[in-house]
Scaffold this motif. Sequence first.
Motif, PDB file in Angstrom:
ATOM      1  N   ASP A  31       0.817  -1.213   0.000  1.00 37.91           N
ATOM      2  CA  ASP A  31       0.000   0.000   0.000  1.00 37.91           C
ATOM      3  C   ASP A  31       0.851   1.263   0.000  1.00 37.91           C
ATOM      4  O   ASP A  31       0.338   2.366   0.236  1.00 37.91           O
ATOM      5  N   SER A  51       0.869   6.779  -1.694  1.00 38.52           N
ATOM      6  CA  SER A  51       0.137   5.863  -0.839  1.00 38.52           C
ATOM      7  C   SER A  51      -1.056   5.321  -1.605  1.00 38.52           C
ATOM      8  O   SER A  51      -1.568   5.995  -2.512  1.00 38.52           O
ATOM      9  N   SER A  52      -1.518   4.151  -1.209  1.00 39.09           N
ATOM     10  CA  SER A  52      -2.636   3.544  -1.940  1.00 39.09           C
ATOM     11  C   SER A  52      -3.959   4.283  -1.755  1.00 39.09           C
ATOM     12  O   SER A  52      -4.931   3.977  -2.435  1.00 39.09           O
ATOM     13  N   LYS A  68      -4.857   0.796  -8.583  1.00 37.79           N
ATOM     14  CA  LYS A  68      -4.882  -0.327  -7.644  1.00 37.79           C
ATOM     15  C   LYS A  68      -5.552  -1.554  -8.231  1.00 37.79           C
ATOM     16  O   LYS A  68      -5.136  -2.682  -7.975  1.00 37.79           O
TER      17      LYS A  68
END
Lengths: 113, 115
Positions: A31, A51-52, A68
């Motif tokens: 992540d 960041s995810s 993602k």
Amino acid sequence: DQQVKQNSPSLSVQEGRISILNCDYTNSMFDYFLWYKKYPAEGPTFLISISSIKDKNEDGRFTVFLNKSAKHLSLHIVPSQPGDSAVYFCAASLSSNTGKLIFGQGTTLQVKP
Amino acid sequence: KAGVTQTPRYLIKTRGQQVTLSCSPISGHRSVSWYQQTPGQGLQFLFEYFSETQRNKGNFPGRFSGRQFSNSRSEMNVSTLELGDSALYLCASTQSPLVAGETQYFGPGTRLLVL
């Protein structure tokens, strides 16, 4: 088991144009993602991270995009400069455990004047 | 603020010997990670130390070991060197691996050649 893959070993672009470097990962637990630039016989230099919780992060000429669902990220360099010629590594980790980075194999970028 | 420093920068050893590499992190950084870079395998994670304790370990044989001191400086040791241990050994530091979004900053590396 290559958890982070950079499928293009090399990329050549003309000065002033856009460079797009790609990276795929297989572990959906990752992540936090980073891009590093490396010259021979030197340590990697941090460029940009994401960041995810985001799908885009921008810093000057560098933008990282994260998809993602496709487990794919890309680094865009606009405009490309000859000084950008180097090996670029993407890396992934868990945001709760950033002491362990998993790196891709690297992509050698050549920017021609 | 000084960056991550590694000593020595270059090292030549023969098979069967052992070697110790040193890493001083950025001031205030408490976590040190080690990586091996070879042409065939790329950058591979060796281990990470935080507060003098090994937190993570990569998939390397027991000949590779490390430690961290109370001032956060770290050493890694390779015993019974093999030709395949020839590589660039990199260390990186972060303030804390427990904080989300921390970035690792790398040193210049130690180039080890095993003959």
